[in-house]
Design an enzyme around this catalytic site. Structure first.
Site, PDB file in Angstrom:
ATOM      1  N   PRO A 274       0.851  -1.318  -0.136  1.00 24.15           N
ATOM      2  CA  PRO A 274       0.088   0.436   0.047  1.00 24.15           C
ATOM      3  C   PRO A 274       1.047   1.262  -0.102  1.00 24.15           C
ATOM      4  CG  PRO A 274      -0.065  -0.679   2.370  1.00 24.15           C
ATOM      5  CD  PRO A 274       1.156  -2.083   1.134  1.00 24.15           C
ATOM      6  N   CYS A 344       4.423  28.754 -16.049  1.00 28.30           N
ATOM      7  CA  CYS A 344       3.945  29.481 -17.700  1.00 28.30           C
ATOM      8  C   CYS A 344       3.613  28.230 -18.210  1.00 28.30           C
ATOM      9  CB  CYS A 344       5.392  29.497 -18.354  1.00 28.30           C
ATOM     10  SG  CYS A 344       5.933  31.039 -17.377  1.00 28.30           S
TER      11      CYS A 344
END
Ligand SMILES: *Cc1c(COP(=O)(O)O)cnc(C)c1O
Length: 415
Positions: A274, A344
């Site tokens: 997990p 950006c």
């Protein structure tokens, strides 16, 4: 279950107000709750009572040393996918016999290092990789314990990028070719076949894909045992989903009840890997609102974290709850906005068209469920230094990774 809760309109991590932590840590930063982490690990561990098992935490979900150390001390093993993760496992004192080495692109150097420290087993992804491991082991005079990763061709019904157990995915060997591959592997020099591995995907919120894929694998184990292969480990992989929004993934107890009879019949030790379910809801990303702006009909909340710090929304369109660290008196007033960073790229967002309380520049917000695949997937894109990570234990806070400086950011470069 997690320990991020409001007390009188103020968001706390365990017993500390997050605004107070932000004053010393600066923003943005990852914030983890140690006791949430321990609770998740402990609950999985106790649901597995009565089954021979080993929990190998999937390092790729979060590999901060402090997180790993908490889990190592609780008894966790490690699922590593690179030499770097193996290095981290050894650094926090996880015994190599609790380490499984996963991945479909292990290099010769990584195989050597892992053989040298005698990891529990290599989960083999291809014939070519097994040939390489056999050669390396022979040269080193070692025996490599292996499990073969089979692809059970089960649809985990999750995001395609984190779906790994379908025929068309790049992982493992097709289940119909597995017997042949096992026979071949058993005859290879310096290879000991000890197990079988599958991992069908991540953020799986239904029980049935786990059960159906395990049924296929257990069927194969029976067939292999008849051929005298005598496997000792069934590795279920990871993939249990968490609640980001309103998903209702199976609980540890439901998961274990479903797999228990199958594993018992196989006579094998169960390995689970997990990641997300242990650490996902044990961490948040705390960021400050820099600007609120309206362009045309759209509103944007610009924050000081960005996609380089948490890329899940950008690459998976993932949903993270976003909540204010302090509720203002006029909290009933809401707005609909995109929450964006300063990079950006138009993919640089944390939420789109989200209903939020009215926010103002300077306010802190928490991006929830960011403990898994957050920090580990971060980068220096746009020359933004890696952000700080803080762990809280009750009323104590500790910087577990300080913010990278500009000097550190360029330290490996030269001109
Ligand atoms: C990613 C991965 C895991 C962990 O997945 P989670 O969804 O975070 O539990 C476990 N095993 C393998 C082989 C993986 O690739």
């Amino acid at each position: 279950m997690n320990l991020f809760n409001y007390r009188e309109g103020e968001l706390f991590c365990e017993d500390l107000p997050i605004s107070q932590i932000a004053e010393t840590a600066g923003t943005p930063f990852y914030l983890y709750s140690k006791n949430t982490l321990l609770r998740h690990y402990g609950r999985f561990e106790s649901s597995l009572a009565g089954i021979e098992h080993l929990i190998c935490f999937a390092f790729k979900a979060n590999s901060s040393l402090a997180i790993l150390k908490v889990l190592a001390d609780a008894g966790s093993g490690a699922d590593v996918v690179s030499g770097g993760e193996l290095f981290r496992a050894l650094r926090v004192g996880i015994p190599p016999r609790k380490v499984v080495f996963n991945g479909n692109a292990k290099t010769e150097k990584e195989l050597r290092t892992a053989l040298d420290c005698d990891v529990l087993m290599f989960n083999i992804d291809s014939e070519s990789e097994l040939n390489l491991l056999s050669r390396v082991a022979r040269e080193m005079g070692r025996t490599a314990r292996v499990a073969l990763r089979v692809n059970p061709d089960i649809d985990p019904r999750t995001h395609p990028y984190i779906s790994t157990g379908l025929k068309e995915n790049k992982f493992g060997i097709a289940i119909e070719n597995a017997v042949e591959f096992y026979k071949q592997a058993a005859d290879m020099p310096n290879i000991e076949v000890v197990g079988i591995h599958k991992h069908i995907g991540s953020q799986i919120v239904e029980l049935s894909p786990f059960v159906e894929s395990l049924e296929r694998v257990i069927g194969l184990v029976a067939e292999l045992n008849q051929l005298g292969l005598g496997l000792r480990f069934v590795d279920m992989g990871g993939g249990i989903g968490i609640t980001y929004d309103n998903e209702e993934p199976p609980s540890f107890e439901e998961y274990v009840s479903a797999v228990r009879p199958l594993i018992r019949n196989s006579g094998c030790t169960l390995i689970v890997e997990p990641g997300r379910v242990i650490v996902g809801n044990a961490g948040v990303l705390v960021t400050r609102v820099l600007h609120v702006k309206t362009t045309g009909s759209k509103k944007f909340v610009v924050v000081d974290a960005a996609m380089n710090d948490l890329i899940r929304p950008s690459i998976y369109g993932a949903f993270h709850r976003i909540i204010p660290v302090k509720y203002r008196d006029d909290a009933a007033r809401t707005m609909v906005a995109d929450v964006v960073g300063g990079i950006c790229e138009s993919a640089d967002f944390f939420a789109r068209g989200r209903e939020l309380p009215e926010l103002e520049p300077g306010e802190l917000i928490a991006i929830m469920s960011a403990g898994a695949y957050g920090s580990t997937m971060s980068s220096n894109y746009n020359s933004r230094p890696l952000i700080a990570e803080v762990m809280v234990d009750g009323t104590q806070q500790k910087v577990i990774r300080r913010r990278q400086t500009f000097e550190e950011m360029v330290a490996l470069e030269s001109f």
